[in-house]
Design a protein around this motif. Sequence first.
Motif, PDB file in Angstrom:
ATOM      1  N   VAL A  79       0.801  -1.226   0.000  1.00  0.00           N
ATOM      2  CA  VAL A  79       0.000   0.000   0.000  1.00  0.00           C
ATOM      3  C   VAL A  79       0.836   1.278   0.000  1.00  0.00           C
ATOM      4  O   VAL A  79       0.269   2.366   0.070  1.00  0.00           O
ATOM      5  CB  VAL A  79      -0.954   0.015   1.219  1.00  0.00           C
ATOM      6  CG1 VAL A  79      -1.970  -1.097   1.130  1.00  0.00           C
ATOM      7  CG2 VAL A  79      -0.172  -0.066   2.528  1.00  0.00           C
ATOM      8  N   THR A  80       2.168   1.182  -0.085  1.00  0.00           N
ATOM      9  CA  THR A  80       2.996   2.382  -0.021  1.00  0.00           C
ATOM     10  C   THR A  80       3.603   2.778  -1.358  1.00  0.00           C
ATOM     11  O   THR A  80       3.924   3.932  -1.580  1.00  0.00           O
ATOM     12  CB  THR A  80       4.158   2.199   0.974  1.00  0.00           C
ATOM     13  OG1 THR A  80       5.016   1.143   0.516  1.00  0.00           O
ATOM     14  CG2 THR A  80       3.631   1.881   2.368  1.00  0.00           C
ATOM     15  N   ASN A  81       3.808   1.842  -2.257  1.00  0.00           N
ATOM     16  CA  ASN A  81       4.551   2.034  -3.494  1.00  0.00           C
ATOM     17  C   ASN A  81       6.026   2.352  -3.228  1.00  0.00           C
ATOM     18  O   ASN A  81       6.703   2.982  -4.025  1.00  0.00           O
ATOM     19  CB  ASN A  81       3.937   3.108  -4.397  1.00  0.00           C
ATOM     20  CG  ASN A  81       4.083   2.790  -5.877  1.00  0.00           C
ATOM     21  OD1 ASN A  81       3.144   2.889  -6.654  1.00  0.00           O
ATOM     22  ND2 ASN A  81       5.282   2.386  -6.290  1.00  0.00           N
ATOM     23  N   VAL A  82       6.537   1.894  -2.083  1.00  0.00           N
ATOM     24  CA  VAL A  82       7.980   1.920  -1.843  1.00  0.00           C
ATOM     25  C   VAL A  82       8.521   0.629  -2.437  1.00  0.00           C
ATOM     26  O   VAL A  82       8.386  -0.447  -1.858  1.00  0.00           O
ATOM     27  CB  VAL A  82       8.301   2.037  -0.345  1.00  0.00           C
ATOM     28  CG1 VAL A  82       9.813   1.958  -0.109  1.00  0.00           C
ATOM     29  CG2 VAL A  82       7.745   3.350   0.205  1.00  0.00           C
ATOM     30  N   ASN A  83       9.105   0.747  -3.631  1.00  0.00           N
ATOM     31  CA  ASN A  83       9.492  -0.423  -4.411  1.00  0.00           C
ATOM     32  C   ASN A  83      11.003  -0.643  -4.312  1.00  0.00           C
ATOM     33  O   ASN A  83      11.778   0.255  -4.646  1.00  0.00           O
ATOM     34  CB  ASN A  83       9.080  -0.221  -5.878  1.00  0.00           C
ATOM     35  CG  ASN A  83       9.263  -1.456  -6.724  1.00  0.00           C
ATOM     36  OD1 ASN A  83      10.345  -2.026  -6.775  1.00  0.00           O
ATOM     37  ND2 ASN A  83       8.198  -1.870  -7.406  1.00  0.00           N
ATOM     38  N   PRO A  84      11.449  -1.830  -3.861  1.00  0.00           N
ATOM     39  CA  PRO A  84      12.884  -2.061  -3.673  1.00  0.00           C
ATOM     40  C   PRO A  84      13.674  -2.155  -4.970  1.00  0.00           C
ATOM     41  O   PRO A  84      14.902  -2.029  -4.951  1.00  0.00           O
ATOM     42  CB  PRO A  84      12.925  -3.391  -2.915  1.00  0.00           C
ATOM     43  CG  PRO A  84      11.683  -4.106  -3.338  1.00  0.00           C
ATOM     44  CD  PRO A  84      10.650  -3.018  -3.493  1.00  0.00           C
ATOM     45  N   HIS A  85      13.008  -2.376  -6.081  1.00  0.00           N
ATOM     46  CA  HIS A  85      13.688  -2.562  -7.361  1.00  0.00           C
ATOM     47  C   HIS A  85      13.696  -1.301  -8.223  1.00  0.00           C
ATOM     48  O   HIS A  85      14.666  -1.047  -8.945  1.00  0.00           O
ATOM     49  CB  HIS A  85      13.028  -3.703  -8.143  1.00  0.00           C
ATOM     50  CG  HIS A  85      12.799  -4.937  -7.337  1.00  0.00           C
ATOM     51  ND1 HIS A  85      13.829  -5.665  -6.781  1.00  0.00           N
ATOM     52  CD2 HIS A  85      11.644  -5.554  -6.961  1.00  0.00           C
ATOM     53  CE1 HIS A  85      13.327  -6.693  -6.107  1.00  0.00           C
ATOM     54  NE2 HIS A  85      12.011  -6.645  -6.206  1.00  0.00           N
ATOM     55  N   TYR A  86      12.629  -0.523  -8.153  1.00  0.00           N
ATOM     56  CA  TYR A  86      12.493   0.646  -9.025  1.00  0.00           C
ATOM     57  C   TYR A  86      12.375   1.951  -8.249  1.00  0.00           C
ATOM     58  O   TYR A  86      12.222   3.009  -8.856  1.00  0.00           O
ATOM     59  CB  TYR A  86      11.272   0.460  -9.945  1.00  0.00           C
ATOM     60  CG  TYR A  86      11.385  -0.792 -10.778  1.00  0.00           C
ATOM     61  CD1 TYR A  86      12.136  -0.809 -11.952  1.00  0.00           C
ATOM     62  CD2 TYR A  86      10.792  -1.984 -10.373  1.00  0.00           C
ATOM     63  CE1 TYR A  86      12.270  -1.963 -12.713  1.00  0.00           C
ATOM     64  CE2 TYR A  86      10.920  -3.148 -11.117  1.00  0.00           C
ATOM     65  CZ  TYR A  86      11.662  -3.131 -12.281  1.00  0.00           C
ATOM     66  OH  TYR A  86      11.806  -4.280 -13.024  1.00  0.00           O
ATOM     67  N   GLY A  87      12.456   1.868  -6.929  1.00  0.00           N
ATOM     68  CA  GLY A  87      12.371   3.062  -6.103  1.00  0.00           C
ATOM     69  C   GLY A  87      10.946   3.429  -5.750  1.00  0.00           C
ATOM     70  O   GLY A  87       9.979   2.959  -6.352  1.00  0.00           O
ATOM     71  N   ALA A  88      10.815   4.295  -4.764  1.00  0.00           N
ATOM     72  CA  ALA A  88       9.495   4.718  -4.295  1.00  0.00           C
ATOM     73  C   ALA A  88       8.887   5.731  -5.256  1.00  0.00           C
ATOM     74  O   ALA A  88       9.559   6.656  -5.717  1.00  0.00           O
ATOM     75  CB  ALA A  88       9.608   5.337  -2.906  1.00  0.00           C
ATOM     76  N   ALA A  89       7.607   5.560  -5.556  1.00  0.00           N
ATOM     77  CA  ALA A  89       6.846   6.600  -6.235  1.00  0.00           C
ATOM     78  C   ALA A  89       6.412   7.594  -5.165  1.00  0.00           C
ATOM     79  O   ALA A  89       5.716   7.236  -4.217  1.00  0.00           O
ATOM     80  CB  ALA A  89       5.636   6.015  -6.953  1.00  0.00           C
TER      81      ALA A  89
END
Length: 446
Positions: free
Chosen positions: A129-139
């Motif tokens: 629910v955060t869009n903190v993505n370990p591969h592409y970075g946080a939106a």
Amino acid sequence: MSGAETLVSVRDRLERRELSSEELVRAQIDRAEKIDALNAFITLLPERAIEAARRSDEERARGELRGPLHGIPITVKDLVHSRGVRTTSGSKIFADLVPEADAPCLRSLLDAGAVLMGKTNLHELAYGVTNVNPHYGAARNPWDTERVSGGSSGGSAASLAAGVGFGSIGTDTGGSIRIPSSLCGTVGLKPTYGQVSREGVTPLSWSLDHVGPMARTVDDVALLYEVLTGVAASSDAPGPLALGIHERYFFDNLAPDVEASVRTAITELERLGMKLVEVDIPEIELQTTCRNTIAFSEASSFHEDNVLARPEDYGADTLELLRLGLLIPATDYLAATRARRPIVRAFRKAFQKIDMLVTPATVAAAPRIGDKTLDNGEELRSGLLRLASPFNTTGFPAVSLPCGFTEDGRPIGLQLAAAPNDEKRLLELARAYEQSQDWSRRAPVI
């Protein structure tokens, strides 16, 4: 700062020949590059979009319009398959997947003339629910770039709020269209389960997944919904409707500024001629465990082979949830699917007394990146899912739209829900509220 142009407004400008599709797309690509710090996109498609815009202009000059989105740039969440364009699902697992065909939902927009300008960032595999993505970075949230955009369709909501793209396709398994729409101050519709095809969309939980439109205004969402489903949108004013207020559960432990904004919105709906009806659905207490058991089990079933063979290619939070799902016995999954039926029946019974249910979209506004809890003290993941997920469990349609801001300038979302297949009246009510306020005309300075 006044709000960015809308899908409907640029459609009308294109029809009046006030600008060309190529001019519009070039301006949108420039804007996308200027807001690059938001990290809203995994893949931007400048050359492809400009070439498609040129073709749109040539077709318009010949009087060959393909549909209501002719020449208008849109985006899609990067788990929607796009022919010839990689579709990562926000993961390492699918980092090199280049589909051979468009998902039908995307194809419907392209057939209506839309120009695909990019694939938006998302929480890894739509599992958060955060869009903190370990591969592409946080939106990042354009209203405060130190805060989350929400997930899992966070890149779509962030880019829309920042004025990039005139609509997007998102997915929603427990709130993933409505949560980021609420946190970013945009509009997102989760339609009735099954109304929009899920074919060609990477699944999270097939019996809970919904595909739906996201945009800056209700009219824009309604137009996208019409293209996606073939169900004509309405510009009618809503008749007097019975609006359900479910105090217990939906108004428990809200952040004070969220509660104040939502109750003010309810007062405005009453002023618009709606009748308020108190309602209580005891079975709602069962839905969180029911939904989690189903979602965890189905997600882990889909990803089982890769979890066992490539665990190092998953982010820590996603891997933890997938491993948890592998531990759930089949008997628990079957029990949850059985428990779902009385929950749906209870909601259907409640909607015999009301036309719509009015709730906050989220219990609190956007938390900071890295926070574990929300403004109301609730654990972040469960808190952001709590008010949205009942409508995934039941499959009822629900929309999030702006209804205010916190004192420090973070958007607050209002959620309206309807009985299955009642999107026409749902969007009529949402439009009536939106047009009585100026929230949708505000935009972040970025």
